[in-house]
Write a protein that holds these residues in place. Structure first.
Motif, PDB file in Angstrom:
ATOM      1  N   LYS A 115      31.727 -74.631   2.558  1.00 40.36           N
ATOM      2  CA  LYS A 115      31.775 -75.646   1.512  1.00 40.36           C
ATOM      3  C   LYS A 115      30.457 -75.727   0.744  1.00 40.36           C
ATOM      4  N   GLY A 116      29.348 -75.580   1.472  1.00 38.66           N
ATOM      5  CA  GLY A 116      28.050 -75.665   0.827  1.00 38.66           C
ATOM      6  C   GLY A 116      27.764 -74.499  -0.108  1.00 38.66           C
ATOM      7  N   LEU A 117      28.332 -73.326   0.199  1.00 40.99           N
ATOM      8  CA  LEU A 117      28.114 -72.142  -0.641  1.00 40.99           C
ATOM      9  C   LEU A 117      29.225 -71.952  -1.679  1.00 40.99           C
ATOM     10  N   GLY A 118      30.323 -72.680  -1.526  1.00 37.12           N
ATOM     11  CA  GLY A 118      31.442 -72.552  -2.458  1.00 37.12           C
ATOM     12  C   GLY A 118      32.623 -71.869  -1.792  1.00 37.12           C
ATOM     13  N   SER A 119      33.644 -72.634  -1.428  1.00 36.78           N
ATOM     14  CA  SER A 119      34.777 -72.096  -0.658  1.00 36.78           C
ATOM     15  C   SER A 119      35.535 -71.011  -1.411  1.00 36.78           C
ATOM     16  N   THR A 120      35.485 -71.019  -2.743  1.00 35.00           N
ATOM     17  CA  THR A 120      36.260 -70.054  -3.517  1.00 35.00           C
ATOM     18  C   THR A 120      35.770 -68.624  -3.328  1.00 35.00           C
ATOM     19  N   HIS A 121      34.543 -68.436  -2.844  1.00 33.17           N
ATOM     20  CA  HIS A 121      34.027 -67.080  -2.625  1.00 33.17           C
ATOM     21  C   HIS A 121      34.693 -66.412  -1.427  1.00 33.17           C
ATOM     22  N   PHE A 122      35.220 -67.196  -0.476  1.00 34.43           N
ATOM     23  CA  PHE A 122      35.654 -66.669   0.809  1.00 34.43           C
ATOM     24  C   PHE A 122      37.181 -66.628   0.869  1.00 34.43           C
ATOM     25  N   THR A 123      37.724 -65.411   0.965  1.00 30.59           N
ATOM     26  CA  THR A 123      39.182 -65.226   0.973  1.00 30.59           C
ATOM     27  C   THR A 123      39.738 -64.891   2.352  1.00 30.59           C
ATOM     28  N   ASP A 124      38.878 -64.708   3.326  1.00 31.11           N
ATOM     29  CA  ASP A 124      39.358 -64.383   4.669  1.00 31.11           C
ATOM     30  C   ASP A 124      38.323 -64.838   5.687  1.00 31.11           C
ATOM     31  N   THR A 125      38.780 -65.016   6.929  1.00 29.23           N
ATOM     32  CA  THR A 125      37.922 -65.519   7.999  1.00 29.23           C
ATOM     33  C   THR A 125      38.242 -64.772   9.289  1.00 29.23           C
ATOM     34  N   ILE A 126      37.209 -64.463  10.055  1.00 22.62           N
ATOM     35  CA  ILE A 126      37.384 -63.853  11.376  1.00 22.62           C
ATOM     36  C   ILE A 126      36.581 -64.653  12.391  1.00 22.62           C
ATOM     37  N   PHE A 127      37.207 -64.978  13.504  1.00 23.23           N
ATOM     38  CA  PHE A 127      36.535 -65.638  14.612  1.00 23.23           C
ATOM     39  C   PHE A 127      36.315 -64.587  15.707  1.00 23.23           C
ATOM     40  N   ALA A 128      35.075 -64.326  16.044  1.00 21.58           N
ATOM     41  CA  ALA A 128      34.741 -63.261  16.998  1.00 21.58           C
ATOM     42  C   ALA A 128      34.006 -63.837  18.196  1.00 21.58           C
ATOM     43  N   THR A 129      34.364 -63.331  19.375  1.00 21.02           N
ATOM     44  CA  THR A 129      33.676 -63.740  20.609  1.00 21.02           C
ATOM     45  C   THR A 129      32.912 -62.580  21.229  1.00 21.02           C
TER      46      THR A 129
END
Length: 354
Positions: free
Chosen positions: A107-121
């Motif tokens: 949100k602080g950098l601008g959500s529109t830039h990010f089109t995908d998310t990966i959660f890695a352990t």
């Protein structure tokens, strides 16, 4: 923009990310939490394709320390992938801190830039092979419940039954559920006619030959309402017509009760076939009874069941609404105060002003 943790994007990170977006010379931007703030901790320039660079992403990550990594995509290069790396071996406090702050980052950098998310352990979750599996998972259709799978099978059966060839929008098709109805065997017609002209309790059971879409006579027998449930096939769909001399109503009468039995264990294709034709079968039975001069009337409701063994007098009374019809009939027979319609009374106009 702060998260519940109070941690926000630092001015340094905002500036670094803005430069990366404009210059297109950054593949990875690693971000850490330092001094209650989100700050850039490493940047890596592109050296090949996205897949080739992803195999080197683990080199900038530590085995036991969480981090965020923003990854520039190749197609299109204006979009970014947000990687949330929280290894299983990290400290519990760090896990909670990074998990609670990730929304503040995008949100602080601008959500529109990010089109995908990966959660890695682990580092193995963010190489080229893992990313390809992730994309296949995202593109795959959502999992279906048992009910949704059953509906898909029904739709497939409908397409197979009615969609083999296209004959034009005005072509006459002889398929179940399209208003044409089923063909009747002579034995089935004769059994229904005899049902209307005979006396006493009698049961006729019909079945469909799917290959020819023809109604066949399965059985005909004298039976009373207490034996009704055991006289209908327990595992296959069927149409049953039960001539029932009942004294529930006043006066007593002999009704022919349409029963549609569709056990849940029967094949989906058969259940679709029977359910789509039940209304036309009931209409055909009424016409056959009328042509035979039947002295018995067809019940105003049909009875449906998925468990034939539950069919008994109590079940029929509830399904046919006989317990309510008596009450309504009694209420209808009560005298009313007046049935004369009162004439419309015109309201008085306003008084004349002086």
């Amino acid at each position: 923009m702060s998260a519940p943790t109070g941690i926000a994007v630092s001015p340094e990170l905002s500036s670094t990310f803005s430069d990366a977006v404009e210059s297109h010379n950054t593949r990875f931007l690693k971000i850490s939490i330092q001094n209650e703030s989100l700050v850039p901790s490493d940047t890596v320039a592109p050296s090949g394709t996205l897949e080739q660079d992803l195999d080197r992403l683990g080199d900038i990550l530590e085995d036991n320390v969480p981090a965020y990594v923003l990854v520039r995509l190749d197609d299109p290069p204006t979009e970014w992938l947000a990687v949330y790396y929280v290894p299983d071996s990290a400290k519990v406090r760090d896990k909670m801190l990074y998990a609670a702050t990730r929304n503040a980052l995008t949100k602080g950098l601008g959500s529109t830039h990010f089109t995908d998310t990966i959660f890695a352990t682990s580092k193995d979750d963010i190489n080229a092979e893992a990313y390809a599996k992730h994309k296949r998972h995202v593109a795959a259709p959502p999992p279906m419940s048992a009910r949704e799978k059953e509906m898909e099978e029904v739709k497939a059966a409908e397409r197979e039954a009615g969609g083999r060839t296209y004959e034009g929008s005005r072509a006459r098709q002889n398929h179940v559920g399209q208003g044409v109805g089923l063909k009747w065997s002579d034995e089935a017609e004769d059994a229904i006619k005899q049902l209307g002209t005979s006396e006493g309790s009698h049961l006729v059971v019909l079945s469909i030959d799917p290959a020819t879409e023809t109604l066949l006579l399965s059985s005909t027998q004298e039976t009373d309402v207490s034996s009704l449930g055991s006289s209908i096939p327990p595992s296959d769909p069927s149409y049953a017509f039960f001539a029932w001399p009942q004294s529930i109503t006043t006066p007593p009468r002999r009704e022919i009760v349409p029963i549609y039995s569709c056990p849940s264990a029967s094949p989906v294709r058969h259940r679709m076939l029977y359910s789509s034709a039940v209304l036309s079968v009931v209409r055909d039975v009424k016409a056959l009874l009328d042509s035979a001069g039947s002295t018995s009337s067809v019940a105003s409701r049909k009875v449906e069941t998925s468990e034939p063994s539950e069919l008994d007098e109590k079940f029929l009374i509830a399904e046919l609404g006989l317990d309510r019809s008596d009450a309504s009939a009694g209420a209808a027979s009560l005298p009313t105060e007046s049935t004369d319609k009162k004439p419309f009374a015109r309201p008085k106009g306003p008084g004349r002003r002086r």
